[in-house]
Design an enzyme around this catalytic site. Structure first.
Site, mmCIF file in Angstrom:
data_model
loop_
_atom_site.group_PDB
_atom_site.id
_atom_site.type_symbol
_atom_site.label_atom_id
_atom_site.label_comp_id
_atom_site.label_asym_id
_atom_site.label_seq_id
_atom_site.Cartn_x
_atom_site.Cartn_y
_atom_site.Cartn_z
ATOM 1 N N LYS A 14 0.829 -1.215 0.000
ATOM 2 C CA LYS A 14 0.000 0.000 0.000
ATOM 3 C C LYS A 14 0.863 1.264 0.000
ATOM 4 C CE LYS A 14 -2.139 -1.164 3.863
ATOM 5 N NZ LYS A 14 -1.512 -2.465 4.203
ATOM 6 N N ARG A 89 -9.965 0.988 8.367
ATOM 7 C CA ARG A 89 -9.613 -0.378 8.772
ATOM 8 C C ARG A 89 -10.723 -1.057 9.558
ATOM 9 N NH1 ARG A 89 -3.679 0.298 8.663
ATOM 10 N NH2 ARG A 89 -2.669 -1.640 9.224
ATOM 11 N N ARG A 128 11.884 -6.225 5.465
ATOM 12 C CA ARG A 128 11.942 -4.804 5.840
ATOM 13 C C ARG A 128 12.369 -4.653 7.298
ATOM 14 N NH1 ARG A 128 6.635 -1.354 5.411
ATOM 15 N NH2 ARG A 128 6.136 -2.675 7.163
ATOM 16 N N ARG A 134 10.944 -0.755 12.733
ATOM 17 C CA ARG A 134 9.558 -0.941 13.175
ATOM 18 C C ARG A 134 9.446 -2.181 14.052
ATOM 19 N NH1 ARG A 134 5.097 0.049 8.470
ATOM 20 N NH2 ARG A 134 3.891 -1.191 9.934
ATOM 21 N N ARG A 146 -0.803 -9.178 13.099
ATOM 22 C CA ARG A 146 -1.271 -8.108 12.201
ATOM 23 C C ARG A 146 -2.162 -8.685 11.102
ATOM 24 N NH1 ARG A 146 4.298 -5.516 10.590
ATOM 25 N NH2 ARG A 146 3.102 -4.216 9.143
#
Ligand code: AP5
Ligand code: MG
Length: 190
Positions: A14, A89, A128, A134, A146
Site C-alpha cells: 500500500k 480499517r 523490511r 519498526r 497483524r
C-alpha cells in the site's frame, strides 16, 4: 476529485504503490500508519498511547485515527484528491470517512484492493524488519497477529465498498512496476 482507498493486508504494498500513485495522479497521500509513526517519533501523548497498540499489531482506537483523518482533510481543502492508505480499517472508520467526505462535498471514487499471498507478505515484512526499526516488523508472531487482525477486523470493510459498487481487486504479486501498471489501468478505467 479522485479519492482512492488503497486496501490490503500488512505488507501488500500500500505504501509503496501510494507513493507512485500520488505522483502520477497529483494526489495527497494519507497513511494513518505513517501519521501515527510520526507522532511516536515526536514523542507526543497520542504517540505514546498509540505505541501500546502498534507494537502488538493491534488497531489503535477508531476515534483517534478518525480524528487524525478529519484534521488532514481540513488542512487540504484544495487537493485534487487523496489516496487513503491503511484507512479505513474498520466499518466504523469507513462510515466516518463517508461522513467526513460528504462534509467536504466529495466521496470515495474506488477501493483498490491488493491481493497478495500470505507467505509473500511475511517475507516482505521480515525483510523490511532488518532495517526499518519498526517493532511490528521484527517478530513473526507480531506479523501473524497483524494479518489475523486484518482478516478479522479490516477485511470486512471491503463489503462496505462492494455494496456501493466501488470495490476493485488488483493482483498484488509481481514487481512494483507490474502492480503499479495494473493499478493505473484500473484507475484510468474508472
Ligand atoms: P500500517 O503502517 O498501515 O501498516 P500495515 O498496514 O500493517 O502494513 P504496512 O504499511 O507495513 O504494509 P504496506 O501494505 O504499506 O506495504 P509496503 O508498501 O510498506 O499500520 C501499522 C499499525 O498502525 C497498525 O498495526 C495499527 O496499530 C496502526 N494503525 C494504522 N492505521 C490504523 C487505522 N486506520 N486504524 C487503527 N490502527 C491503525 O511494503 C512492505 C515491504 O514490502 C516494503 O519493504 C516494500 O519495499 C516491500 N515491497 C512492496 N511491494 C513489493 C513488491 N511488489 N515486491 C517485493 N517487495 C515489495
Ligand atoms: Mg504502509
Amino acid at each position: 476529485m479522485l479519492n482512492l482507498v488503497l486496501f490490503g493486508p500488512p505488507g501488500a504494498g500500500k505504501g509503496t504503490q501510494s507513493e507512485k500513485l500520488i505522483e502520477k495522479y497529483q494526489l495527497i497521500h494519507l497513511s494513518t500508519g505513517d501519521i501515527l509513526r510520526g507522532e511516536l517519533k515526536a514523542e507526543t501523548t497520542l504517540g505514546a498511547e498509540a505505541k501500546k497498540f502498534m507494537d502488538k499489531g493491534e488497531l489503535v482506537p477508531d476515534e483517534v485515527v478518525i480524528g487524525m483523518i478529519g484534521n488532514k482533510l481540513k488542512e487540504n481543502t484544495d487537493a485534487k484528491g487523496f489516496v487513503f492508505d491503511g484507512f479505513p480499517r474498520t466499518n466504523a472508520q469507513a462510515e466516518a470517512l463517508d461522513l467526513l467526505l460528504t462534509k467536504h462535498q466529495t466521496s470515495i471514487t474506488a477501493m483498490l484492493a491488493l491481493d497478495v499471498e500470505y507467505d509473500e507478505l511475511v517475507s516482505r515484512l521480515l525483510n523490511r524488519g532488518k532495517d526499518s526499526g519498526r517493532v511490528d516488523d521484527q517478530d513473526i508472531s507480531i506479523i501473524e497477529n497483524r494479518v489475523k487482525v486484518y482478516n478479522q477486523e479490516t477485511k470486512p470493510v471491503m463489503d462496505f465498498y462492494l455494496a456501493q459498487n466501488k470495490y476493485y481487486a488488483v493482483e498484488g504479486m509481481g514487481t512494483v512496476e507490474q502492480i503499479f501498471d495494473r493499478l493505473s489501468k484500473q484507475i484510468d478505467a474508472l
